[in-house]
Design an enzyme around this catalytic site. Structure first.
Site, PDB file in Angstrom:
ATOM      1  N   HIS A 128      83.091 -28.076   9.517  1.00 37.96           N
ATOM      2  CA  HIS A 128      83.023 -26.880  10.719  1.00 37.96           C
ATOM      3  C   HIS A 128      81.411 -27.567  10.733  1.00 37.96           C
ATOM      4  O   HIS A 128      80.434 -27.980  10.020  1.00 37.96           O
ATOM      5  CB  HIS A 128      83.514 -26.048  11.100  1.00 37.96           C
ATOM      6  CG  HIS A 128      83.154 -25.125  10.101  1.00 37.96           C
ATOM      7  ND1 HIS A 128      81.700 -24.421   9.798  1.00 37.96           N
ATOM      8  CD2 HIS A 128      83.563 -24.610   8.579  1.00 37.96           C
ATOM      9  CE1 HIS A 128      81.405 -24.007   8.537  1.00 37.96           C
ATOM     10  NE2 HIS A 128      83.148 -23.557   7.990  1.00 37.96           N
ATOM     11  N   HIS A 184      78.958 -26.872   8.440  1.00 39.28           N
ATOM     12  CA  HIS A 184      78.464 -28.353   7.607  1.00 39.28           C
ATOM     13  C   HIS A 184      77.405 -29.359   8.361  1.00 39.28           C
ATOM     14  O   HIS A 184      77.130 -29.448   7.588  1.00 39.28           O
ATOM     15  CB  HIS A 184      79.299 -28.719   7.279  1.00 39.28           C
ATOM     16  CG  HIS A 184      80.944 -27.601   6.587  1.00 39.28           C
ATOM     17  ND1 HIS A 184      82.137 -27.591   6.417  1.00 39.28           N
ATOM     18  CD2 HIS A 184      80.505 -26.458   5.463  1.00 39.28           C
ATOM     19  CE1 HIS A 184      82.547 -27.006   5.755  1.00 39.28           C
ATOM     20  NE2 HIS A 184      81.622 -25.912   5.240  1.00 39.28           N
ATOM     21  N   CYS A 220      88.794 -12.890  -5.782  1.00 38.86           N
ATOM     22  CA  CYS A 220      88.566 -13.095  -4.051  1.00 38.86           C
ATOM     23  C   CYS A 220      89.508 -14.639  -4.351  1.00 38.86           C
ATOM     24  O   CYS A 220      88.640 -15.167  -4.845  1.00 38.86           O
ATOM     25  CB  CYS A 220      87.914 -12.733  -3.236  1.00 38.86           C
ATOM     26  SG  CYS A 220      88.190 -13.735  -1.972  1.00 38.86           S
ATOM     27  N   CYS A 268      86.580 -16.419  -2.707  1.00 40.06           N
ATOM     28  CA  CYS A 268      85.439 -16.648  -2.748  1.00 40.06           C
ATOM     29  C   CYS A 268      85.465 -17.720  -4.406  1.00 40.06           C
ATOM     30  O   CYS A 268      84.658 -18.073  -4.638  1.00 40.06           O
ATOM     31  CB  CYS A 268      84.661 -16.112  -3.378  1.00 40.06           C
ATOM     32  SG  CYS A 268      84.196 -14.994  -1.757  1.00 40.06           S
ATOM     33  N   CYS A 313      87.176  -8.234   0.724  1.00 37.00           N
ATOM     34  CA  CYS A 313      85.985  -9.523   0.507  1.00 37.00           C
ATOM     35  C   CYS A 313      85.123  -9.407   1.601  1.00 37.00           C
ATOM     36  O   CYS A 313      85.479  -9.340   2.292  1.00 37.00           O
ATOM     37  CB  CYS A 313      87.066 -10.620   0.002  1.00 37.00           C
ATOM     38  SG  CYS A 313      85.197 -11.822  -0.144  1.00 37.00           S
ATOM     39  N   HIS A 323      85.256 -12.725   3.338  1.00 36.97           N
ATOM     40  CA  HIS A 323      86.359 -13.493   3.528  1.00 36.97           C
ATOM     41  C   HIS A 323      87.484 -12.104   4.097  1.00 36.97           C
ATOM     42  O   HIS A 323      88.240 -12.443   5.044  1.00 36.97           O
ATOM     43  CB  HIS A 323      87.400 -14.037   3.008  1.00 36.97           C
ATOM     44  CG  HIS A 323      86.303 -15.174   2.099  1.00 36.97           C
ATOM     45  ND1 HIS A 323      86.102 -15.304   1.322  1.00 36.97           N
ATOM     46  CD2 HIS A 323      86.144 -16.334   2.694  1.00 36.97           C
ATOM     47  CE1 HIS A 323      85.343 -16.126   1.136  1.00 36.97           C
ATOM     48  NE2 HIS A 323      85.343 -17.097   2.043  1.00 36.97           N
ATOM     49  N   LYS A 339      80.252 -14.199  11.691  1.00 37.64           N
ATOM     50  CA  LYS A 339      80.009 -15.639  10.800  1.00 37.64           C
ATOM     51  C   LYS A 339      81.311 -16.461  11.023  1.00 37.64           C
ATOM     52  O   LYS A 339      82.428 -16.360  10.820  1.00 37.64           O
ATOM     53  CB  LYS A 339      79.975 -14.852   9.459  1.00 37.64           C
ATOM     54  CG  LYS A 339      79.880 -15.910   8.425  1.00 37.64           C
ATOM     55  CD  LYS A 339      79.796 -15.416   6.955  1.00 37.64           C
ATOM     56  CE  LYS A 339      79.999 -17.045   5.983  1.00 37.64           C
ATOM     57  NZ  LYS A 339      80.397 -16.222   4.604  1.00 37.64           N
ATOM     58  N   LYS A 399      85.820 -21.087   7.405  1.00 38.86           N
ATOM     59  CA  LYS A 399      87.179 -22.006   7.276  1.00 38.86           C
ATOM     60  C   LYS A 399      88.390 -20.741   7.156  1.00 38.86           C
ATOM     61  O   LYS A 399      89.515 -20.843   8.026  1.00 38.86           O
ATOM     62  CB  LYS A 399      87.513 -23.387   6.525  1.00 38.86           C
ATOM     63  CG  LYS A 399      86.499 -23.978   6.956  1.00 38.86           C
ATOM     64  CD  LYS A 399      86.137 -25.390   5.695  1.00 38.86           C
ATOM     65  CE  LYS A 399      85.564 -24.752   4.869  1.00 38.86           C
ATOM     66  NZ  LYS A 399      85.291 -26.024   4.525  1.00 38.86           N
TER      67      LYS A 399
HETATM   68  O1  ME8 Z   1      80.302 -22.889  -0.465  1.00 36.58           O
HETATM   69  N1  ME8 Z   1      76.547 -21.849   9.158  1.00 36.58           N
HETATM   70  O2  ME8 Z   1      81.223 -24.718   0.181  1.00 36.58           O
HETATM   71  P1  ME8 Z   1      81.940 -24.600   1.378  1.00 36.58           P
HETATM   72  C1  ME8 Z   1      75.613 -21.708   8.560  1.00 36.58           C
HETATM   73  N2  ME8 Z   1      81.539 -25.631  -2.525  1.00 36.58           N
HETATM   74  N3  ME8 Z   1      76.245 -22.610   7.685  1.00 36.58           N
HETATM   75  C2  ME8 Z   1      76.871 -22.588   6.896  1.00 36.58           C
HETATM   76  C3  ME8 Z   1      78.116 -22.024   7.748  1.00 36.58           C
HETATM   77  C4  ME8 Z   1      77.550 -21.248   9.255  1.00 36.58           C
HETATM   78  N4  ME8 Z   1      78.562 -20.201   9.546  1.00 36.58           N
HETATM   79  N5  ME8 Z   1      78.994 -22.302   7.172  1.00 36.58           N
HETATM   80  C5  ME8 Z   1      79.191 -23.179   6.435  1.00 36.58           C
HETATM   81  C6  ME8 Z   1      80.637 -23.814  -0.938  1.00 36.58           C
HETATM   82  N6  ME8 Z   1      77.624 -23.277   6.163  1.00 36.58           N
HETATM   83  C7  ME8 Z   1      80.240 -24.064  -2.393  1.00 36.58           C
HETATM   84  C8  ME8 Z   1      79.226 -24.959  -2.650  1.00 36.58           C
HETATM   85  S1  ME8 Z   1      77.322 -25.978  -4.160  1.00 36.58           S
HETATM   86  C9  ME8 Z   1      77.067 -25.920  -5.397  1.00 36.58           C
HETATM   87  C10 ME8 Z   1      79.226 -25.297  -3.682  1.00 36.58           C
HETATM   88  C11 ME8 Z   1      77.208 -24.082   5.959  1.00 36.58           C
HETATM   89  O3  ME8 Z   1      82.060 -25.589   2.752  1.00 36.58           O
HETATM   90  C12 ME8 Z   1      76.067 -22.802   4.182  1.00 36.58           C
HETATM   91  O4  ME8 Z   1      75.093 -24.375   3.465  1.00 36.58           O
HETATM   92  O5  ME8 Z   1      82.311 -23.242   1.883  1.00 36.58           O
HETATM   93  C13 ME8 Z   1      76.995 -22.760   3.251  1.00 36.58           C
HETATM   94  O6  ME8 Z   1      76.291 -21.907   2.429  1.00 36.58           O
HETATM   95  C14 ME8 Z   1      77.819 -23.749   2.989  1.00 36.58           C
HETATM   96  O7  ME8 Z   1      77.959 -24.311   4.036  1.00 36.58           O
HETATM   97  C15 ME8 Z   1      78.824 -23.490   2.681  1.00 36.58           C
HETATM   98  O8  ME8 Z   1      79.968 -24.406   2.161  1.00 36.58           O
END
Ligand code: ME8
Length: 508
Positions: free
Chosen positions: A18, A21, A126, A129, A143, A146, A294, A297
């Protein structure tokens, strides 16, 4: 010139990508492109986090194996990088065999150093998380990230002695006040450390989808430990020679605040244990919010940037991200404000500046950019503001102020537009003021050339199209930041016909 290693989080493949990312990947790309312009040796890493409960559950729900699910989803994440025009040097998947082998060696080192022991874990878990919570951390029993109710779980796990690193971590923070940026995130992480660190469970007994613990294959390594190590493992097996010596420690890990604790506490703890240097900085940007909450997904309230990118190209999205939301803070995004900014700033300010300049050079000078006869180019009233903008934007970009630098650049766009109004080239032409008109047209072309350098990190395609219209070359040397100096416009440029940069969006 130095080395610069920037990373995005590796994204979970439990669901489709989304805007969040796309945002972090774009931010890292802006920074990577800028450092290449400075002449730094840059490595830019992104990728996918493919193990763990969340991914296993998503696969089960679709009736496929986790491996099949990950293989199908990874393409969508690779496509995000391609769509936003990211120049990542490598894309890591945690299911890569080289990553798995490296993770096993890494945790074995922590084990051999006496930092791992066997214990039993119980707590409120959770699944979204993949983390345990204490009652105190929950919000109304739910949580905090979430909004779902954690379930009680108990299992035999291997534990990492994070508590043993509490003092060294706190010392590192105190000695490196820029370790986590912006400052309030640093304070948050340090105060968390100062409150006392518990040891953490680093394996899972019930889950099969993960990397086996090397000394006990009945367990898999906790997905967060597996994931964090990607920043190092990738340097070992990205194509070419081993890059660890060249790029470690990382210059910047970029992410949002949701994963600060993992990166600011657990990751440095693991690195200290395994004997690696700590990353230089973490940069924590804000959340993009839609409808005030916020996006995530798990909640399902996502805004899809990809149709916008398909329709308008990557640059308007890239521009919008750092214009609309002050980088480092949370901010609201939406398609309406996207269109408003597109029309007022891209179509009007920048698009018109280029089309006016090119069409006047066509009309008054037969398409050849004139050279002013009566003064050296350096005397232009635009020279000082343009070079000042380049200097300020450079400092802001070096300081990760991605919105501030873009505002500085936009000031210059507006300054150039004012110059058109002040000089009124159409009047100069009518009055037969040949030298004055030459100077005006030359200055506008030179201003746009300089802008093409400053805009390159944010809008690489647009920057190339500006150069094309002005008959300039568009290779990496032409984009070097040192080219953002007034008076470097080549002689005898012939402008090219072309479509408007940003055709206005008519309201529906
Ligand atoms: O946490 N606004 O993966 P993830 C801005 N796999 N940035 C956002 C956002 C939002 N609303 N939503 C997501 C994970 N992000 C783990 C990470 S790293 C070793 C493992 C971005 O798919 C932001 O960078 O849930 C956030 O920290 C990340 O996506 C979380 O991605």
């Amino acid at each position: 010139m130095g080395t610069f290693y920037v990373t995005t989080p590796i994204y979970y493949v439990n669901d489709v990508p989304h805007i969040g990312h796309a945002y972090t990947t774009t931010a890292a790309d802006v920074v990577a492109r800028f450092h290449r312009q400075l002449g730094d040796d840059v490595f830019f890493l992104t990728g996918t986090d493919e193990h763990g409960n969340k991914v296993a559950q998503a696969a089960t729900a679709r009736g496929v194996t986790p491996g099949q699910h990950a293989d199908e989803m990874v393409g969508k994440f690779k496509e995000v990088a391609r769509k936003v025009d990211a120049t990542n040097d490598f894309f890591i998947r945690t299911t890569d065999p080289e990553h798995k082998a490296f993770v096993q060696r890494f945790v074995q080192r922590c084990h051999d150093n006496g930092d791992v022991y066997e214990g039993s874990y119980s707590g409120l878990y959770c699944p979204a998380c993949e983390a345990y919570y204490t009652e105190d951390n929950l919000v109304n029993g739910l949580c905090p990230d979430h909004g779902i109710r954690p379930t009680f779980m108990e299992e035999k796990n291997y534990f990492f002695r994070l508590s043993a690193y509490q003092e060294r971590l706190a010392e590192h923070y105190r000695a490196h006040p820029d370790f986590v940026r912006p400052r309030h995130r640093y304070n948050e992480a340090l105060s968390f450390i100062e409150q006392g660190l518990d040891d953490i469970s680093i394996s899972r007994a019930t889950l099969k989808w993960g990397i086996p613990v090397p000394w006990d294959e009945s367990q898999v390594i906790y997905v967060w430990v597996d994931a964090l190590i990607n920043y190092l493992s990738a340097l070992h097996y990205a194509p070419g020679e081993d890059l660890v010596a060249r790029f470690w420690p990382a210059t910047y890990h970029m992410m949002a605040q949701d994963i600060l604790k993992f990166h600011g506490i657990i990751w440095p703890g693991l690195l200290l244990s395994a004997g690696f240097e700590l990353p230089e900085h973490l940069f924590i940007h804000g959340y993009l919010k839609l409808g005030g909450e916020k996006m995530s997904k798990t909640r399902g309230n996502v805004m899809d940037p990809f149709p916008l990118i398909d329709h308008y190209g990557p640059d308007p999205f890239r521009f919008y991200c750092f214009r609309e939301v002050n980088f480092g803070q949370d901010g609201m995004v939406g398609e309406e404000s996207f269109r408003a900014r597109y029309n007022s700033e891209l179509a009007n300010d920048l698009g018109n500046l280029l089309s006016r300049t090119v069409s006047m050079i066509g009309k008054y000078r037969d398409g050849v950019v004139p050279v002013p006869a009566d003064r050296t180019a350096v005397d232009s009233p635009l020279a000082a503001p343009a070079e000042r903008a380049a200097g300020i934007a450079r400092r802001q970009l070096e300081d990760m102020d991605l919105s501030g630098a873009l505002e500085t650049i936009w000031d210059l766009v507006r300054r150039l537009n004012r110059y058109v109004e002040e000089q009124a080239p159409w009047k100069q032409a009518k009055a037969g003021e040949v030298d004055a008109l030459d100077a005006t047209l030359h200055d506008l072309a030179e201003g746009l050339r300089l802008l093409s350098v400053l805009l390159h990190p944010y809008m690489p395609g647009t920057s190339g199209r500006i150069r094309e219209r002005l008959g300039l070359r568009a290779d990496p040397i032409a984009y070097a930041w040192s080219e953002a100096t007034w008076g470097r416009l080549p002689l005898g440029l012939r402008i090219q016909a072309g479509e408007p940069l940003f055709p206005r969006i008519e309201s529906e």
